[in-house]
Design a protein around this motif. Structure first.
Motif, PDB file in Angstrom:
ATOM      1  N   LYS A   1       0.824  -1.205   0.000  1.00 37.88           N
ATOM      2  CA  LYS A   1       0.000   0.000   0.000  1.00 37.88           C
ATOM      3  C   LYS A   1       0.856   1.252   0.000  1.00 37.88           C
ATOM      4  CE  LYS A   1      -3.959  -2.131   1.997  1.00 37.88           C
ATOM      5  NZ  LYS A   1      -4.582  -2.650   3.116  1.00 37.88           N
ATOM      6  N   ALA A   2       0.340   2.260  -0.675  1.00 33.64           N
ATOM      7  CA  ALA A   2       0.980   3.575  -0.662  1.00 33.64           C
ATOM      8  C   ALA A   2       0.668   4.218   0.685  1.00 33.64           C
ATOM      9  CB  ALA A   2       0.438   4.423  -1.803  1.00 33.64           C
ATOM     10  N   ASP A   3       1.669   4.758   1.338  1.00 37.61           N
ATOM     11  CA  ASP A   3       1.495   5.283   2.687  1.00 37.61           C
ATOM     12  C   ASP A   3       2.195   6.629   2.836  1.00 37.61           C
ATOM     13  OD1 ASP A   3       1.226   5.711   5.398  1.00 37.61           O
ATOM     14  OD2 ASP A   3       2.309   3.913   6.005  1.00 37.61           O
ATOM     15  N   THR A   4       1.412   7.698   2.905  1.00 46.35           N
ATOM     16  CA  THR A   4       2.012   9.026   3.075  1.00 46.35           C
ATOM     17  C   THR A   4       2.378   9.293   4.525  1.00 46.35           C
ATOM     18  OG1 THR A   4      -0.170  10.041   3.259  1.00 46.35           O
ATOM     19  CG2 THR A   4       0.851  10.052   1.080  1.00 46.35           C
ATOM     20  N   ASN A   5       1.967   8.423   5.426  1.00 45.62           N
ATOM     21  CA  ASN A   5       2.330   8.599   6.834  1.00 45.62           C
ATOM     22  C   ASN A   5       3.741   8.099   7.120  1.00 45.62           C
ATOM     23  OD1 ASN A   5      -0.166   9.723   7.592  1.00 45.62           O
ATOM     24  ND2 ASN A   5      -1.063   7.680   7.648  1.00 45.62           N
ATOM     25  N   LYS A   6       4.250   7.260   6.227  1.00 48.71           N
ATOM     26  CA  LYS A   6       5.603   6.746   6.388  1.00 48.71           C
ATOM     27  C   LYS A   6       6.566   7.801   5.849  1.00 48.71           C
ATOM     28  CE  LYS A   6       6.025   2.336   5.754  1.00 48.71           C
ATOM     29  NZ  LYS A   6       6.226   0.998   5.161  1.00 48.71           N
ATOM     30  N   SER A   7       7.567   8.149   6.619  1.00 51.45           N
ATOM     31  CA  SER A   7       8.511   9.182   6.198  1.00 51.45           C
ATOM     32  C   SER A   7       9.386   8.682   5.051  1.00 51.45           C
ATOM     33  CB  SER A   7       9.394   9.621   7.360  1.00 51.45           C
ATOM     34  OG  SER A   7      10.358   8.631   7.646  1.00 51.45           O
ATOM     35  N   VAL A   8       9.887   9.619   4.274  1.00 51.72           N
ATOM     36  CA  VAL A   8      10.788   9.291   3.173  1.00 51.72           C
ATOM     37  C   VAL A   8      12.040   8.611   3.723  1.00 51.72           C
ATOM     38  CG1 VAL A   8      12.226  10.278   1.346  1.00 51.72           C
ATOM     39  CG2 VAL A   8       9.907  11.141   1.706  1.00 51.72           C
TER      40      VAL A   8
ATOM     41  N   THR B   1       4.283  11.056  -4.688  1.00 53.58           N
ATOM     42  CA  THR B   1       5.323  11.045  -5.716  1.00 53.58           C
ATOM     43  C   THR B   1       6.709  11.034  -5.089  1.00 53.58           C
ATOM     44  OG1 THR B   1       3.863  12.198  -7.254  1.00 53.58           O
ATOM     45  CG2 THR B   1       6.222  12.272  -7.732  1.00 53.58           C
ATOM     46  N   GLU B   2       6.887  11.800  -4.035  1.00 53.12           N
ATOM     47  CA  GLU B   2       8.177  11.832  -3.344  1.00 53.12           C
ATOM     48  C   GLU B   2       8.551  10.442  -2.820  1.00 53.12           C
ATOM     49  OE1 GLU B   2      10.331  14.503   0.139  1.00 53.12           O
ATOM     50  OE2 GLU B   2       8.141  14.376   0.116  1.00 53.12           O
ATOM     51  N   ARG B   3       7.576   9.748  -2.264  1.00 59.31           N
ATOM     52  CA  ARG B   3       7.829   8.412  -1.736  1.00 59.31           C
ATOM     53  C   ARG B   3       8.011   7.397  -2.865  1.00 59.31           C
ATOM     54  NH1 ARG B   3       5.845  11.755   1.517  1.00 59.31           N
ATOM     55  NH2 ARG B   3       5.931  11.547   3.775  1.00 59.31           N
ATOM     56  N   TYR B   4       7.219   7.544  -3.906  1.00 65.13           N
ATOM     57  CA  TYR B   4       7.343   6.679  -5.087  1.00 65.13           C
ATOM     58  C   TYR B   4       8.756   6.756  -5.654  1.00 65.13           C
ATOM     59  CZ  TYR B   4       7.347   5.738 -10.088  1.00 65.13           C
ATOM     60  OH  TYR B   4       7.690   5.311 -11.338  1.00 65.13           O
ATOM     61  N   GLN B   5       9.320   7.948  -5.705  1.00 69.63           N
ATOM     62  CA  GLN B   5      10.656   8.151  -6.277  1.00 69.63           C
ATOM     63  C   GLN B   5      11.712   7.308  -5.560  1.00 69.63           C
ATOM     64  OE1 GLN B   5      11.588   9.643  -9.020  1.00 69.63           O
ATOM     65  NE2 GLN B   5       9.572  10.440  -9.508  1.00 69.63           N
ATOM     66  N   VAL B   6      11.555   7.130  -4.259  1.00 66.42           N
ATOM     67  CA  VAL B   6      12.506   6.323  -3.493  1.00 66.42           C
ATOM     68  C   VAL B   6      12.466   4.874  -3.992  1.00 66.42           C
ATOM     69  CG1 VAL B   6      13.124   5.435  -1.194  1.00 66.42           C
ATOM     70  CG2 VAL B   6      12.339   7.802  -1.453  1.00 66.42           C
ATOM     71  N   TYR B   7      11.244   4.336  -4.122  1.00 67.00           N
ATOM     72  CA  TYR B   7      11.097   2.967  -4.618  1.00 67.00           C
ATOM     73  C   TYR B   7      11.604   2.851  -6.055  1.00 67.00           C
ATOM     74  CZ  TYR B   7       8.199   1.967  -0.535  1.00 67.00           C
ATOM     75  OH  TYR B   7       7.742   1.793   0.746  1.00 67.00           O
ATOM     76  N   ALA B   8      11.238   3.806  -6.902  1.00 64.96           N
ATOM     77  CA  ALA B   8      11.616   3.761  -8.314  1.00 64.96           C
ATOM     78  C   ALA B   8      13.131   3.796  -8.471  1.00 64.96           C
ATOM     79  CB  ALA B   8      10.970   4.922  -9.071  1.00 64.96           C
ATOM     80  N   GLN B   9      13.791   4.646  -7.713  1.00 61.71           N
ATOM     81  CA  GLN B   9      15.251   4.759  -7.809  1.00 61.71           C
ATOM     82  C   GLN B   9      15.925   3.450  -7.404  1.00 61.71           C
ATOM     83  OE1 GLN B   9      16.947   7.996  -5.564  1.00 61.71           O
ATOM     84  NE2 GLN B   9      19.039   7.380  -6.032  1.00 61.71           N
ATOM     85  N   LYS B  10      15.490   2.894  -6.276  1.00 63.69           N
ATOM     86  CA  LYS B  10      16.099   1.644  -5.801  1.00 63.69           C
ATOM     87  C   LYS B  10      15.793   0.500  -6.768  1.00 63.69           C
ATOM     88  CE  LYS B  10      18.403  -0.870  -2.900  1.00 63.69           C
ATOM     89  NZ  LYS B  10      19.832  -0.696  -2.712  1.00 63.69           N
ATOM     90  N   TYR B  11      14.593   0.491  -7.299  1.00 66.01           N
ATOM     91  CA  TYR B  11      14.191  -0.547  -8.254  1.00 66.01           C
ATOM     92  C   TYR B  11      15.099  -0.513  -9.481  1.00 66.01           C
ATOM     93  CZ  TYR B  11      11.066  -3.331 -11.233  1.00 66.01           C
ATOM     94  OH  TYR B  11      10.530  -4.289 -12.060  1.00 66.01           O
ATOM     95  N   GLN B  12      15.365   0.671  -9.978  1.00 71.68           N
ATOM     96  CA  GLN B  12      16.240   0.806 -11.143  1.00 71.68           C
ATOM     97  C   GLN B  12      17.688   0.441 -10.792  1.00 71.68           C
ATOM     98  OE1 GLN B  12      15.344   4.759 -12.557  1.00 71.68           O
ATOM     99  NE2 GLN B  12      13.721   4.000 -13.889  1.00 71.68           N
ATOM    100  N   GLU B  13      18.123   0.772  -9.587  1.00 79.37           N
ATOM    101  CA  GLU B  13      19.470   0.393  -9.136  1.00 79.37           C
ATOM    102  C   GLU B  13      19.640  -1.126  -9.140  1.00 79.37           C
ATOM    103  OE1 GLU B  13      20.335   2.059  -5.281  1.00 79.37           O
ATOM    104  OE2 GLU B  13      20.092   4.108  -6.014  1.00 79.37           O
TER     105      GLU B  13
END
Length: 127
Positions: free
Chosen positions: A26-33, A104-116
């Motif tokens: 689940k997408a969670d905006t309560n979880k910090s970046v 989007t800010e949180r998504y970017q963290v997952y996307a970056q690591k996924y691409q790594e």
């Protein structure tokens, strides 16, 4: 016999829990970046992909909400654009856009690591 029925009850409750709550990410905006950055270090590529897809789904839904609310704004008369109704609609749009930004800010963290990890970015792209 008693042990067998207790074991069956535990099994039934476990299955019901999975059915009700599922294993979906689940997408969670309560979880910090920062918390997400820490968590992705220990995730598999498949888990990261699942989380990223959850964020894509939520971001897409929120963008759809913005469009619907913006349509409300377009449908009011020029005189009403200065009134409370317009202010309320603009506030709703602002709140939803804020949610999209956080997601989007949180998504970017997952996307970056996924691409790594060599993941296929097209599987988690936002349309």
């Amino acid at each position: 016999m008693k042990l067998k029925s207790q074991g069956m009850a535990v099994l039934v409750l476990s299955v019901l829990s999975l059915a009700l709550y599922g294993c979906a990410k689940k997408a969670d905006t309560n979880k910090s970046v920062e918390q997400i950055k820490s968590e992705v270090q220990h995730m598999t590529s498949a888990d990261i992909e699942a989380y990223a897809q959850a964020y894509v789904k939520e971001i897409t839904a929120k963008k759809g909400e913005v469009d619907k609310v913006a349509d409300q704004l377009k449908s009011i008369s020029p005189m009403e654009l200065l009134g409370e109704k317009a202010k309320s609609i603009k506030s709703q749009i602002s709140n939803i856009e804020s949610d999209v930004s956080k997601l989007t800010e949180r998504y970017q963290v997952y996307a970056q690591k996924y691409q790594e990890l060599g993941g296929d970015a097209s599987k988690i792209s936002i349309q």
